[in-house]
Design an enzyme around this catalytic site. Sequence first.
Site, PDB file in Angstrom:
ATOM      1  CG  HIS A 144      -0.412   0.266   2.520  1.00  0.00           C
ATOM      2  ND1 HIS A 144      -0.176  -0.728   3.440  1.00  0.00           N
ATOM      3  CD2 HIS A 144      -0.028   1.411   3.120  1.00  0.00           C
ATOM      4  CE1 HIS A 144       0.320  -0.205   4.543  1.00  0.00           C
ATOM      5  NE2 HIS A 144       0.426   1.096   4.371  1.00  0.00           N
ATOM      6  CG  ASP A 182      -0.070  -4.048   2.737  1.00  0.00           C
ATOM      7  OD1 ASP A 182       0.553  -3.491   1.797  1.00  0.00           O
ATOM      8  OD2 ASP A 182      -0.815  -3.424   3.499  1.00  0.00           O
ATOM      9  CB  SER A 207       3.251   1.807   6.040  1.00  0.00           C
ATOM     10  OG  SER A 207       2.009   1.520   6.598  1.00  0.00           O
TER      11      SER A 207
END
Length: 259
Positions: free
Chosen positions: A70, A101, A175
């Site tokens: 993402h 992910d 992230s």
Amino acid sequence: MGPSGKPAPSGIRPEMLQPQPGSRATALPGKPPPLPPGGGPFGGGDAGRRQVSSGTGFVVAPGRLLTNHHVAAGCTEMRVRTAAGGTELVATVAAQDERRDLALLNIRGEVGPPLTFRGGPEPRRGEGVVTYGFPLAGLLSSGPTLTTGEISALAGLRDNPRQFQISAPVQPGNSGGPLLDMQGHVVGVVVSKLNAQRIAQSTGDIPQNVNFAVKGTEALEFLRRNGVEPRVSASAGPRSAAEVGELAHPSTVFLRCMR
């Protein structure tokens, strides 16, 4: 029961999970305000493109970086800045796995030594961990941020077997950053947190330190399937959190998604 005496909701829905991609051009609940074009720890504009989000990545092999899917999804270009030297480079997406992910980036130029993954034993509940990354770009420190916590559970949301639940605080921008054990070995990849605002609206209570990381074993399988053989080592003697941060520092990078 909820605080009002009414039955609490039966479960947490997937939309209550909040990925940590960084500061986006459109302010969202629980996200920092928009950054100016080229904003972030290293500033600088880019003619014809603007920064729409930011994240973290780390070196897993010469010329290879690991981050979240993402973080890289939908970017026309990925800009990379090293934590140690501040050099800016351009990366390209080599492989992606939306289910896990995870994304593998190719990069030319020196970005630091590969981090070492933990080969065993498996992490346990209560084991100390360290995160290292670039949260809330443009609002917090321009350098990387270190947080500490523990592995809270050996599965993620709704018993997701590919993730750990961790108590180490993470924010938008974390992230794709490494989750390290107290020996400095990678045991996961930071990926998301519960959306506190939505949980509070649903349950009447604010969750604290409920965050998630993709397990290191999942990252290793993803990398090997894509032709990367990372460094792997068995557990060694413990280090302080500061020493773990010093190991992570030259290998952790700030990522800008450009469109």
